[in-house]
Design a protein around this motif. Sequence first.
Motif, PDB file in Angstrom:
ATOM      1  N   THR A  23       0.872  -1.163   0.000  1.00 12.70           N
ATOM      2  CA  THR A  23       0.000   0.000   0.000  1.00 12.70           C
ATOM      3  C   THR A  23       0.915   1.220   0.000  1.00 12.70           C
ATOM      4  OG1 THR A  23      -0.110   0.205   2.422  1.00 12.70           O
ATOM      5  CG2 THR A  23      -1.695  -1.292   1.371  1.00 12.70           C
ATOM      6  N   ASP A  24       0.349   2.400   0.120  1.00 14.40           N
ATOM      7  CA  ASP A  24       1.185   3.603   0.161  1.00 14.40           C
ATOM      8  C   ASP A  24       2.077   3.643   1.397  1.00 14.40           C
ATOM      9  OD1 ASP A  24       0.192   4.511  -2.221  1.00 14.40           O
ATOM     10  OD2 ASP A  24      -1.316   5.828  -1.318  1.00 14.40           O
ATOM     11  N   LYS A  25       1.636   3.001   2.471  1.00 10.90           N
ATOM     12  CA  LYS A  25       2.359   3.115   3.739  1.00 10.90           C
ATOM     13  C   LYS A  25       3.092   1.847   4.168  1.00 10.90           C
ATOM     14  CE  LYS A  25      -0.746   6.658   5.650  1.00 10.90           C
ATOM     15  NZ  LYS A  25      -1.641   7.016   6.779  1.00 10.90           N
ATOM     16  N   THR A  26       2.710   0.694   3.631  1.00 11.24           N
ATOM     17  CA  THR A  26       3.300  -0.558   4.086  1.00 11.24           C
ATOM     18  C   THR A  26       3.604  -1.504   2.932  1.00 11.24           C
ATOM     19  OG1 THR A  26       1.138  -1.605   4.400  1.00 11.24           O
ATOM     20  CG2 THR A  26       2.073  -0.436   6.289  1.00 11.24           C
ATOM     21  N   VAL A  27       4.499  -2.447   3.211  1.00 13.51           N
ATOM     22  CA  VAL A  27       4.757  -3.589   2.345  1.00 13.51           C
ATOM     23  C   VAL A  27       4.509  -4.835   3.187  1.00 13.51           C
ATOM     24  CG1 VAL A  27       6.512  -4.906   1.094  1.00 13.51           C
ATOM     25  CG2 VAL A  27       6.421  -2.424   0.867  1.00 13.51           C
ATOM     26  N   VAL A  28       3.671  -5.736   2.684  1.00 13.90           N
ATOM     27  CA  VAL A  28       3.317  -6.942   3.433  1.00 13.90           C
ATOM     28  C   VAL A  28       3.925  -8.154   2.735  1.00 13.90           C
ATOM     29  CG1 VAL A  28       1.461  -8.380   4.330  1.00 13.90           C
ATOM     30  CG2 VAL A  28       1.179  -5.889   4.239  1.00 13.90           C
ATOM     31  N   VAL A  29       4.802  -8.875   3.456  1.00 10.75           N
ATOM     32  CA  VAL A  29       5.436 -10.087   2.951  1.00 10.75           C
ATOM     33  C   VAL A  29       4.827 -11.283   3.674  1.00 10.75           C
ATOM     34  CG1 VAL A  29       7.610 -11.324   2.621  1.00 10.75           C
ATOM     35  CG2 VAL A  29       7.572  -8.820   2.526  1.00 10.75           C
ATOM     36  N   SER A  30       4.351 -12.259   2.929  1.00 16.05           N
ATOM     37  CA  SER A  30       3.734 -13.450   3.514  1.00 16.05           C
ATOM     38  C   SER A  30       4.599 -14.669   3.228  1.00 16.05           C
ATOM     39  CB  SER A  30       2.330 -13.663   2.944  1.00 16.05           C
ATOM     40  OG  SER A  30       1.475 -12.585   3.296  1.00 16.05           O
ATOM     41  N   VAL A  31       5.113 -15.289   4.297  1.00 11.27           N
ATOM     42  CA  VAL A  31       5.856 -16.543   4.173  1.00 11.27           C
ATOM     43  C   VAL A  31       4.854 -17.677   4.347  1.00 11.27           C
ATOM     44  CG1 VAL A  31       7.739 -17.943   5.066  1.00 11.27           C
ATOM     45  CG2 VAL A  31       7.926 -15.449   5.107  1.00 11.27           C
ATOM     46  N   LEU A  32       4.731 -18.527   3.353  1.00 14.66           N
ATOM     47  CA  LEU A  32       3.641 -19.510   3.306  1.00 14.66           C
ATOM     48  C   LEU A  32       3.997 -20.781   4.070  1.00 14.66           C
ATOM     49  CD1 LEU A  32       2.592 -18.965  -0.403  1.00 14.66           C
ATOM     50  CD2 LEU A  32       1.793 -17.779   1.646  1.00 14.66           C
ATOM     51  N   ILE A  33       4.047 -20.647   5.391  1.00 13.28           N
ATOM     52  CA  ILE A  33       4.272 -21.778   6.292  1.00 13.28           C
ATOM     53  C   ILE A  33       3.077 -21.866   7.230  1.00 13.28           C
ATOM     54  CG2 ILE A  33       5.782 -22.813   8.017  1.00 13.28           C
ATOM     55  CD1 ILE A  33       8.071 -21.208   6.908  1.00 13.28           C
ATOM     56  N   LYS A  34       2.480 -23.038   7.314  1.00 12.55           N
ATOM     57  CA  LYS A  34       1.265 -23.204   8.108  1.00 12.55           C
ATOM     58  C   LYS A  34       1.570 -23.564   9.565  1.00 12.55           C
ATOM     59  CE  LYS A  34      -1.548 -24.818   4.191  1.00 12.55           C
ATOM     60  NZ  LYS A  34      -2.407 -25.910   3.686  1.00 12.55           N
ATOM     61  N   ASN A  35       0.613 -23.175  10.433  1.00 12.74           N
ATOM     62  CA  ASN A  35       0.597 -23.598  11.838  1.00 12.74           C
ATOM     63  C   ASN A  35       1.882 -23.271  12.597  1.00 12.74           C
ATOM     64  OD1 ASN A  35      -2.009 -24.786  11.440  1.00 12.74           O
ATOM     65  ND2 ASN A  35      -1.000 -26.575  10.520  1.00 12.74           N
ATOM     66  N   VAL A  36       2.378 -22.067  12.388  1.00 15.41           N
ATOM     67  CA  VAL A  36       3.559 -21.607  13.116  1.00 15.41           C
ATOM     68  C   VAL A  36       3.108 -20.763  14.309  1.00 15.41           C
ATOM     69  CG1 VAL A  36       5.633 -20.180  12.998  1.00 15.41           C
ATOM     70  CG2 VAL A  36       5.016 -21.644  11.066  1.00 15.41           C
ATOM     71  N   LYS A  37       3.686 -21.015  15.462  1.00 20.57           N
ATOM     72  CA  LYS A  37       3.364 -20.242  16.653  1.00 20.57           C
ATOM     73  C   LYS A  37       4.288 -19.028  16.759  1.00 20.57           C
ATOM     74  CE  LYS A  37       1.809 -24.353  19.164  1.00 20.57           C
ATOM     75  NZ  LYS A  37       2.012 -25.203  20.352  1.00 20.57           N
ATOM     76  N   PRO A  38       3.815 -17.943  17.388  1.00 20.97           N
ATOM     77  CA  PRO A  38       4.636 -16.725  17.488  1.00 20.97           C
ATOM     78  C   PRO A  38       6.001 -16.968  18.119  1.00 20.97           C
ATOM     79  CG  PRO A  38       2.377 -16.262  18.126  1.00 20.97           C
ATOM     80  CD  PRO A  38       2.463 -17.749  17.938  1.00 20.97           C
ATOM     81  N   GLU A  39       6.069 -17.874  19.094  1.00 17.79           N
ATOM     82  CA  GLU A  39       7.347 -18.111  19.774  1.00 17.79           C
ATOM     83  C   GLU A  39       8.358 -18.829  18.889  1.00 17.79           C
ATOM     84  OE1 GLU A  39       4.279 -21.123  21.436  1.00 17.79           O
ATOM     85  OE2 GLU A  39       4.350 -18.992  20.881  1.00 17.79           O
ATOM     86  N   GLN A  40       7.903 -19.365  17.750  1.00 21.40           N
ATOM     87  CA  GLN A  40       8.819 -20.018  16.816  1.00 21.40           C
ATOM     88  C   GLN A  40       9.463 -19.029  15.843  1.00 21.40           C
ATOM     89  OE1 GLN A  40       5.501 -23.262  16.046  1.00 21.40           O
ATOM     90  NE2 GLN A  40       7.382 -23.902  15.026  1.00 21.40           N
ATOM     91  N   VAL A  41       8.996 -17.792  15.872  1.00 20.56           N
ATOM     92  CA  VAL A  41       9.410 -16.802  14.868  1.00 20.56           C
ATOM     93  C   VAL A  41      10.298 -15.733  15.480  1.00 20.56           C
ATOM     94  CG1 VAL A  41       8.609 -15.176  13.118  1.00 20.56           C
ATOM     95  CG2 VAL A  41       7.218 -17.177  13.680  1.00 20.56           C
ATOM     96  N   LYS A  42      11.409 -15.475  14.825  1.00 19.44           N
ATOM     97  CA  LYS A  42      12.295 -14.364  15.193  1.00 19.44           C
ATOM     98  C   LYS A  42      12.544 -13.527  13.943  1.00 19.44           C
ATOM     99  CE  LYS A  42      14.755 -16.763  18.917  1.00 19.44           C
ATOM    100  NZ  LYS A  42      16.082 -17.210  19.396  1.00 19.44           N
TER     101      LYS A  42
END
Length: 206
Positions: A23-42
Amino acid sequence: AAPAAAAAAAPAPAKYKYDWYQTDKTVVVSVLIKNVKPEQVKIQFEDHSFSVDIALDGISNYNLDLDVFGPIIPAESTFKALSTKVEIKLAKRDPVRWPKLEGDGTVTVPLPKMVSADEIAVKKPKNWDRLIDDEMKKQGEDKPEGDEALNTLFKSIYSNASEETRRAMNKSFVESNGTVLSTNWSEVGPGKVETKPPEGMEFKKY
């Protein structure tokens, strides 16, 4: 032979697809991995890059390191771990369109504002007689002449014009003492619009 066998058994780096939109203000990148919990992501955000580290099964990790096309604001960039993907939202520093996601990590110059087709049409040179004819046909009236024709045309264009076009029309008409009517602000905005009487005539102040 044992070390070689162990090395051969080591899991290969995980590969997953990712896509992006903006959009004008953001870029959204989607990594297509299912069922990932927030604590698994850095995720680490930098001014011109970001890195992703996702722990998948305790053995292998997914890693993504990208230098992006434009500068971002790390403090305002975020991510979400959803059931179907990991969504990374990059906050643009400048509200401009990116032609691509990846860059070389260098500072980019903001692109000029996109001009709509309607604005371009307004800025093209005008065929004043044709505009008057078209306007009168719409109203079902005979073509006016002289000052009446000019006033009719001025009102028609002014009522449908952008704010920038209106400024250009007002400035050019007033500063030229009614001898110039321009819709192009880039031409008349920087300096005073000079009086341009018809060929063979001389303008005099009284």
